[in-house]
Scaffold this active site. Structure first.
Site, PDB file in Angstrom:
ATOM      1  N   LYS A  42       0.836  -1.212   0.000  1.00 34.54           N
ATOM      2  CA  LYS A  42       0.000   0.000   0.000  1.00 34.54           C
ATOM      3  C   LYS A  42       0.865   1.253   0.000  1.00 34.54           C
ATOM      4  O   LYS A  42       0.636   2.178  -0.785  1.00 34.54           O
ATOM      5  CB  LYS A  42      -0.893   0.006   1.259  1.00 34.54           C
ATOM      6  CG  LYS A  42      -1.550   1.342   1.531  1.00 34.54           C
ATOM      7  CD  LYS A  42      -2.399   1.325   2.776  1.00 34.54           C
ATOM      8  CE  LYS A  42      -1.692   1.618   4.073  1.00 34.54           C
ATOM      9  NZ  LYS A  42      -1.355   3.024   4.333  1.00 34.54           N
ATOM     10  N   ASN A  43       1.858   1.282   0.903  1.00 37.24           N
ATOM     11  CA  ASN A  43       2.627   2.510   1.070  1.00 37.24           C
ATOM     12  C   ASN A  43       3.651   2.737  -0.038  1.00 37.24           C
ATOM     13  O   ASN A  43       4.373   3.743  -0.028  1.00 37.24           O
ATOM     14  CB  ASN A  43       3.286   2.536   2.454  1.00 37.24           C
ATOM     15  CG  ASN A  43       2.243   2.701   3.550  1.00 37.24           C
ATOM     16  OD1 ASN A  43       1.105   3.086   3.267  1.00 37.24           O
ATOM     17  ND2 ASN A  43       2.615   2.401   4.778  1.00 37.24           N
ATOM     18  N   ARG A 114      -4.221  10.219   4.245  1.00 35.91           N
ATOM     19  CA  ARG A 114      -3.064  11.099   4.363  1.00 35.91           C
ATOM     20  C   ARG A 114      -2.257  11.140   3.060  1.00 35.91           C
ATOM     21  O   ARG A 114      -1.726  12.168   2.667  1.00 35.91           O
ATOM     22  CB  ARG A 114      -2.170  10.612   5.503  1.00 35.91           C
ATOM     23  CG  ARG A 114      -0.949  11.466   5.690  1.00 35.91           C
ATOM     24  CD  ARG A 114      -0.257  11.160   6.972  1.00 35.91           C
ATOM     25  NE  ARG A 114       0.986  11.920   7.074  1.00 35.91           N
ATOM     26  CZ  ARG A 114       1.061  13.155   7.514  1.00 35.91           C
ATOM     27  NH1 ARG A 114      -0.004  13.792   7.901  1.00 35.91           N
ATOM     28  NH2 ARG A 114       2.230  13.776   7.571  1.00 35.91           N
ATOM     29  N   CYS A 138      -5.538   7.768   9.053  1.00 31.04           N
ATOM     30  CA  CYS A 138      -5.591   7.093  10.344  1.00 31.04           C
ATOM     31  C   CYS A 138      -5.326   8.077  11.491  1.00 31.04           C
ATOM     32  O   CYS A 138      -4.359   8.843  11.439  1.00 31.04           O
ATOM     33  CB  CYS A 138      -4.537   5.975  10.405  1.00 31.04           C
ATOM     34  SG  CYS A 138      -5.105   4.442   9.668  1.00 31.04           S
ATOM     35  N   ARG A 143       0.324  14.255  13.173  1.00 32.04           N
ATOM     36  CA  ARG A 143       0.705  14.079  11.776  1.00 32.04           C
ATOM     37  C   ARG A 143       0.752  15.392  10.969  1.00 32.04           C
ATOM     38  O   ARG A 143      -0.001  15.578  10.001  1.00 32.04           O
ATOM     39  CB  ARG A 143      -0.220  13.063  11.092  1.00 32.04           C
ATOM     40  CG  ARG A 143      -0.306  11.753  11.846  1.00 32.04           C
ATOM     41  CD  ARG A 143      -1.021  10.685  11.092  1.00 32.04           C
ATOM     42  NE  ARG A 143      -0.164  10.032  10.114  1.00 32.04           N
ATOM     43  CZ  ARG A 143      -0.578   9.050   9.307  1.00 32.04           C
ATOM     44  NH1 ARG A 143      -1.827   8.652   9.346  1.00 32.04           N
ATOM     45  NH2 ARG A 143       0.254   8.495   8.458  1.00 32.04           N
ATOM     46  N   ASP A 325       4.346   0.452  12.392  1.00 34.32           N
ATOM     47  CA  ASP A 325       3.134  -0.170  11.847  1.00 34.32           C
ATOM     48  C   ASP A 325       2.922  -1.587  12.368  1.00 34.32           C
ATOM     49  O   ASP A 325       1.818  -2.102  12.303  1.00 34.32           O
ATOM     50  CB  ASP A 325       3.211  -0.212  10.310  1.00 34.32           C
ATOM     51  CG  ASP A 325       3.334   1.174   9.754  1.00 34.32           C
ATOM     52  OD1 ASP A 325       2.347   1.893   9.759  1.00 34.32           O
ATOM     53  OD2 ASP A 325       4.446   1.542   9.340  1.00 34.32           O
ATOM     54  N   ILE A 347       7.126   6.896  17.394  1.00 34.51           N
ATOM     55  CA  ILE A 347       6.808   7.580  16.130  1.00 34.51           C
ATOM     56  C   ILE A 347       5.445   8.279  16.179  1.00 34.51           C
ATOM     57  O   ILE A 347       5.334   9.463  15.856  1.00 34.51           O
ATOM     58  CB  ILE A 347       6.822   6.589  14.937  1.00 34.51           C
ATOM     59  CG1 ILE A 347       8.078   5.720  14.968  1.00 34.51           C
ATOM     60  CG2 ILE A 347       6.679   7.342  13.610  1.00 34.51           C
ATOM     61  CD1 ILE A 347       9.338   6.323  14.478  1.00 34.51           C
ATOM     62  N   ARG A 417      -8.907  -0.619   4.409  1.00 35.63           N
ATOM     63  CA  ARG A 417      -8.174   0.442   3.697  1.00 35.63           C
ATOM     64  C   ARG A 417      -6.824  -0.079   3.216  1.00 35.63           C
ATOM     65  O   ARG A 417      -6.295   0.394   2.212  1.00 35.63           O
ATOM     66  CB  ARG A 417      -7.913   1.627   4.637  1.00 35.63           C
ATOM     67  CG  ARG A 417      -9.114   2.516   4.857  1.00 35.63           C
ATOM     68  CD  ARG A 417      -8.719   3.731   5.648  1.00 35.63           C
ATOM     69  NE  ARG A 417      -7.544   4.370   5.059  1.00 35.63           N
ATOM     70  CZ  ARG A 417      -6.825   5.310   5.648  1.00 35.63           C
ATOM     71  NH1 ARG A 417      -7.152   5.731   6.841  1.00 35.63           N
ATOM     72  NH2 ARG A 417      -5.780   5.839   5.049  1.00 35.63           N
TER      73      ARG A 417
HETATM   74  N1  EPU Z   1       6.090  14.359  11.208  1.00 32.13           N
HETATM   75  C1  EPU Z   1       6.269  15.683  11.462  1.00 32.13           C
HETATM   76  N2  EPU Z   1       6.207  16.546  10.413  1.00 32.13           N
HETATM   77  C2  EPU Z   1       5.965  16.132   9.142  1.00 32.13           C
HETATM   78  C3  EPU Z   1       5.794  14.776   8.892  1.00 32.13           C
HETATM   79  C4  EPU Z   1       5.866  13.894   9.950  1.00 32.13           C
HETATM   80  O1  EPU Z   1       6.453  16.096  12.590  1.00 32.13           O
HETATM   81  O2  EPU Z   1       5.914  16.974   8.241  1.00 32.13           O
HETATM   82  C5  EPU Z   1       6.140  13.400  12.321  1.00 32.13           C
HETATM   83  C6  EPU Z   1       4.822  12.666  12.525  1.00 32.13           C
HETATM   84  O3  EPU Z   1       3.931  13.415  13.318  1.00 32.13           O
HETATM   85  C7  EPU Z   1       5.273  11.389  13.182  1.00 32.13           C
HETATM   86  C8  EPU Z   1       6.637  11.127  12.525  1.00 32.13           C
HETATM   87  O4  EPU Z   1       7.054  12.380  11.980  1.00 32.13           O
HETATM   88  O5  EPU Z   1       5.458  11.609  14.547  1.00 32.13           O
HETATM   89  C9  EPU Z   1       6.617  10.092  11.420  1.00 32.13           C
HETATM   90  O6  EPU Z   1       5.750  10.473  10.375  1.00 32.13           O
HETATM   91  P1  EPU Z   1       6.045  10.136   8.857  1.00 32.13           P
HETATM   92  O7  EPU Z   1       5.837  11.405   8.099  1.00 32.13           O
HETATM   93  O8  EPU Z   1       7.322   9.434   8.698  1.00 32.13           O
HETATM   94  O9  EPU Z   1       4.864   9.148   8.529  1.00 32.13           O
HETATM   95  P2  EPU Z   1       3.889   9.303   7.299  1.00 32.13           P
HETATM   96  O10 EPU Z   1       4.660   9.613   6.114  1.00 32.13           O
HETATM   97  O11 EPU Z   1       2.733  10.138   7.688  1.00 32.13           O
HETATM   98  C10 EPU Z   1       4.075   6.831   6.549  1.00 32.13           C
HETATM   99  C11 EPU Z   1       3.139   5.698   6.288  1.00 32.13           C
HETATM  100  C12 EPU Z   1       2.596   5.213   7.613  1.00 32.13           C
HETATM  101  C13 EPU Z   1       3.763   4.744   8.471  1.00 32.13           C
HETATM  102  C14 EPU Z   1       4.785   5.892   8.646  1.00 32.13           C
HETATM  103  C15 EPU Z   1       6.049   5.457   9.351  1.00 32.13           C
HETATM  104  C16 EPU Z   1       2.247   6.122   4.092  1.00 32.13           C
HETATM  105  C17 EPU Z   1       1.095   6.514   3.259  1.00 32.13           C
HETATM  106  N3  EPU Z   1       2.065   6.135   5.413  1.00 32.13           N
HETATM  107  O12 EPU Z   1       3.315   7.828   7.199  1.00 32.13           O
HETATM  108  O13 EPU Z   1       1.749   4.106   7.334  1.00 32.13           O
HETATM  109  O14 EPU Z   1       3.295   4.378   9.738  1.00 32.13           O
HETATM  110  O15 EPU Z   1       5.153   6.389   7.336  1.00 32.13           O
HETATM  111  O16 EPU Z   1       6.726   4.531   8.587  1.00 32.13           O
HETATM  112  O17 EPU Z   1       3.299   5.800   3.576  1.00 32.13           O
HETATM  113  C18 EPU Z   1      -0.029   2.648   7.729  1.00 32.13           C
HETATM  114  O18 EPU Z   1       0.286   2.070   6.676  1.00 32.13           O
HETATM  115  O19 EPU Z   1      -0.858   2.178   8.543  1.00 32.13           O
HETATM  116  C19 EPU Z   1       0.596   3.918   8.044  1.00 32.13           C
HETATM  117  C20 EPU Z   1       0.102   4.754   8.942  1.00 32.13           C
END
Ligand code: EPU
Length: 445
Positions: A42-43, A114, A138, A143, A325, A347, A417
């Protein structure tokens, strides 16, 4: 980067049942046995779909998962003007982003997911303009998207936020900068913004999650000039245009990990194939430490349980650390391990709220801030629980599969999802699970 909370958000008690609500009815206590073929991640699918906006030529993705988030991303692309041909049964999708008429993601779609924000980078790169609401998805923490927007600003964009809608515009130019945090989708968005920018971009503290590497490989197949030039450092030499390509998605390590953990918690024997075992190294190491037998081949992993499980401690960390995850599914497994396990969720501040549902099933877990202490083994008993979010949902289904008696898992749209053919796969492993539209009666165990 997660913000510490006094206590995790409490899971609301199950409310009155909406007649059309989709839920799972699980009869637990059956060891799962067998083999599951794992589909594309998915990601990886979501950012790669966004990346198809970078070219007017058709791009085909193979091995795509059949999940609700795919359909949301398709709606986003179609709203922008892309032509999409999707064959879920063939796991294949072709996107032609020739006539992109909009640069704006609608609220309704952004709230659902997201990853909708991932179209910002490609639109900005190709058209010099993009706008999207703060994304939903989620509910696992605050986030924010500051890493994304700071990256766009480093590349020369003007970014404005009005009423929670982000607008970015400007002609992008290569730049050197360090991300405040190695955000997974933040890194992806900024790389996609940089591929058509004039000159050299060097991004430090970039995420090295496998899905980011898959996106980079796809962009290279489209003609982008990108290289990993140091630990967490990625260099992008801008090109004037990208072309179409056909690309096979990487397998879903989180889906594979979930089925393996479901095999372990039910005391069964599960193999996942068509995967990259290396992607699950941290999880398998912890499984072995907990006393689970792990075997691996070139593209498969097998777990089986033939003795008592031992408590282990876990701290989530960006890749190659233990993935957030799989924290919830692993914490669920630890309810069946002898002793006290300590889980640090570093995280996402909202990823321990699901323990309320595990307690309803009989788990003994205390949570303080972002740390959970799991004491086991505790017998689990069937109950009514809910899928709070995607991975929490998978975790409570696992607990229900291990519990004695019948359970109802509500709000399973969250699970669907991100897990394709979820109940079909579990049935193939011998689980007793069925989808119901209404809340069935639960017989206490
Ligand atoms: N963060 C910030 N600022 C930002 C972005 C992130 O402070 O601009 C913080 C977040 O609040 C969090 C941490 O950084 O505390 C990690 O967030 P990250 O941006 O790395 O996660 P993401 O990109 O929102 C993706 C995956 C998630 C997975 C995380 C960690 C996708 C679509 N989503 O989320 O997947 O948990 O990376 O690997 O790629 C899932 O599949 O269930 C899922 C939530």
């Amino acid at each position: 980067m997660a913000v510490a909370l006094e206590s995790p958000p409490a899971a609301p008690a199950p409310a009155a049942v909406a007649p059309s609500e989709r839920c799972y009815h699980v009869h637990g206590g059956v060891p799962l046995r067998g083999e599951i073929a794992i589909r594309g991640a998915k990601n990886a699918a979501l950012p790669l779909l966004a990346a198809t906006l970078l070219t007017e030529e058709p791009c085909t993705l193979e091995n795509v998962p059949d999940i609700a988030d795919m359909r949301t991303m398709i709606e986003v692309l179609q709203h922008l003007g892309a032509q999409v041909e999707y064959d879920p049964s063939a796991h294949r999708i072709t996107v032609e982003a020739r006539d992109i008429r909009s640069r704006t993601t609608p609220f309704e779609l952004a709230l659902r997911m997201r990853a909708s924000f991932l179209v910002m980078g490609p639109l900005l790169a190709r058209f010099g303009q993009a706008s999207a609401p703060r994304p939903g998805g989620c509910a696992i923490g605050a986030r924010p998207v500051d890493v994304h927007s700071q990256g766009f600003i480093h590349l020369g964009a003007q970014v404005a936020t009005v009423d929670d809608r982000f607008s970015a515009s400007g002609e992008l130019r290569g730049a050197r900068f360090i991300l405040d945090y190695p955000s997974h989708t933040g890194t992806e968005n900024v790389i996609m913004a940089a591929v058509l920018a004039e000159g050299l971009t060097v991004i430090d503290n970039a995420s090295i999650e496998p899905e980011v590497l898959d996106l980079v490989d796809f962009l290279r197949a489209m003609g982008a000039r990108i290289a990993w030039t140091g630990p967490g450092r990625i260099s992008v030499q801008g090109v004037s245009r990208l072309h179409g390509t056909t690309y096979r998605l990487m397998p879903d390590r989180l889906e594979a990990g979930t089925y393996l953990l479901a095999g372990a918690i039910t005391g069964g024997d599960v193999t996942t194939r068509d995967i990259v075992p290396e992607h699950l190294r941290a999880v398998m190491a912890k499984l072995e430490e907990a006393g689970v037998r792990v075997r691996e081949g070139g593209d498969w992993l097998q777990v089986s349980v033939d003795g008592p499980l031992r408590a282990v401690d876990i701290t989530t960390y960006p890749y190659p650390g233990f993935p957030t995850d799989l924290q919830q599914p692993f914490s669920t497994l630890l309810t069946q391990a002898e002793g006290e396990s300590v889980i640090h969720e570093t995280i996402f501040e909202g990823r321990l709220g699901f323990v309320e549902d595990l307690r309803r099933l009989g788990a003994d877990i205390d949570v303080t801030g972002q740390t959970a202490v799991v004491r086991g083994p505790t017998p689990l008993r069937g109950s009514t629980v809910q899928a709070l979010n995607l991975r929490a949902g998978a975790a409570v289904v696992m607990a229900a599969l291990a519990a004695h008696g019948d359970s109802v898992v509500r709000h399973v749209h969250h699970v669907e999802r991100g897990y394709g053919a979820f109940t079909e796969n579990l049935l193939a492993l011998g689980a007793q699970i069925e989808v119901a539209d209404q809340l069935p009666e639960v017989t206490p165990a």
